[in-house]
Write an enzyme that holds these catalytic residues in place. Sequence first.
Site, short mmCIF file in Angstrom:
data_model
loop_
_atom_site.label_atom_id
_atom_site.label_comp_id
_atom_site.label_asym_id
_atom_site.label_seq_id
_atom_site.Cartn_x
_atom_site.Cartn_y
_atom_site.Cartn_z
N SER A 111 39.04 -52.68 -13.78
CA SER A 111 38.62 -52.23 -12.46
C SER A 111 39.59 -52.77 -11.39
O SER A 111 40.78 -52.49 -11.44
CB SER A 111 37.17 -52.64 -12.22
N ASP A 240 31.77 -43.21 -16.83
CA ASP A 240 32.12 -44.14 -15.76
C ASP A 240 31.81 -43.54 -14.38
O ASP A 240 32.30 -42.46 -14.05
CB ASP A 240 33.61 -44.49 -15.85
N HIS A 267 31.55 -47.89 -17.38
CA HIS A 267 32.59 -48.69 -16.72
C HIS A 267 33.01 -49.91 -17.53
O HIS A 267 34.01 -50.56 -17.20
CB HIS A 267 32.07 -49.15 -15.36
#
Length: 293
Positions: A111, A240, A267
């Site tokens: 991320s 996601d 995610h």
Amino acid sequence: MSSTLPVQEGFIPFRGYRTWYRIVGDLSVNKKGMFPLVTLHGGPGATHYGLLPLEKITETGRAVIFYDQLGCGNSDRPDDSSIWSVKLFLDELIAIRRELGLDQIHLFGHSWGGMLAMEYVLTQPSGVLSLVLASSLASGALIDAERKRVYEQLPFEVREILLTQRWSEEPEYQQARKYFDTHHVIRHEPWPDFLDQANKRMNVKVNISMWSQGELRTWDIRPRLREIHVSTLVTSGVYDGMSPTQDDILFQGIPQAKHMVFQDSAHFAHAEETDTYIAVLNEFLTQVEQSYQ
């Protein structure tokens, strides 16, 4: 995780504060052509706890390094919102490598950690053999449009609450957020303990400072993706909800990129399909190392 592996924990000094780190495995294996994996967690303001499933890669003989970025987890928490910047976290990564003697590494970013990893690679540091971008982003400016598309797929009552309300402790908001999280963040119910620990130790102030009030809102690395010249693995999950289309932008933009989409993940593919993820990751890292021999 395995109790037979050597584990080293400690702090390094950084800008008058302390950054906490954890090394799992034997760093000396790099003498055999196997190099350690340095991990960058998400956020900013999240912690290494969200990456703990990656510790499983030590079963292959490879060491892994975690650290809590300044402001969160076990690291010091400066009470000064003016210091939070991409440059600060780049300098911290440089300090980690220098203090721990990490001359040759593979770099894993999840991320926001992937955003930081790309910024770092673009400084052309020595000794970075490969880059892994897990559910990462190419542009902060695209987030709102992407999130709206995901919300449009949610049940009406959930969508309306998430679109019209900011973070709240009210039960209806928490219920709507839980629905989103268990469908588009990590598809486990209940959430695994390590992720609960990550959330408890997160510093929301850092996250808000960098996203809502800081440079990440308009951050955009798309024009520079062609300048990333290390072997790169881009991974993502089908469900996601944080960066649902940006993995393809990264894959198409980085010259030496490979792409793996995990079909039962959101995610946190490394936590949702851990065994498969570790196998894919280790195969990629091994291939990169063999190309240097």
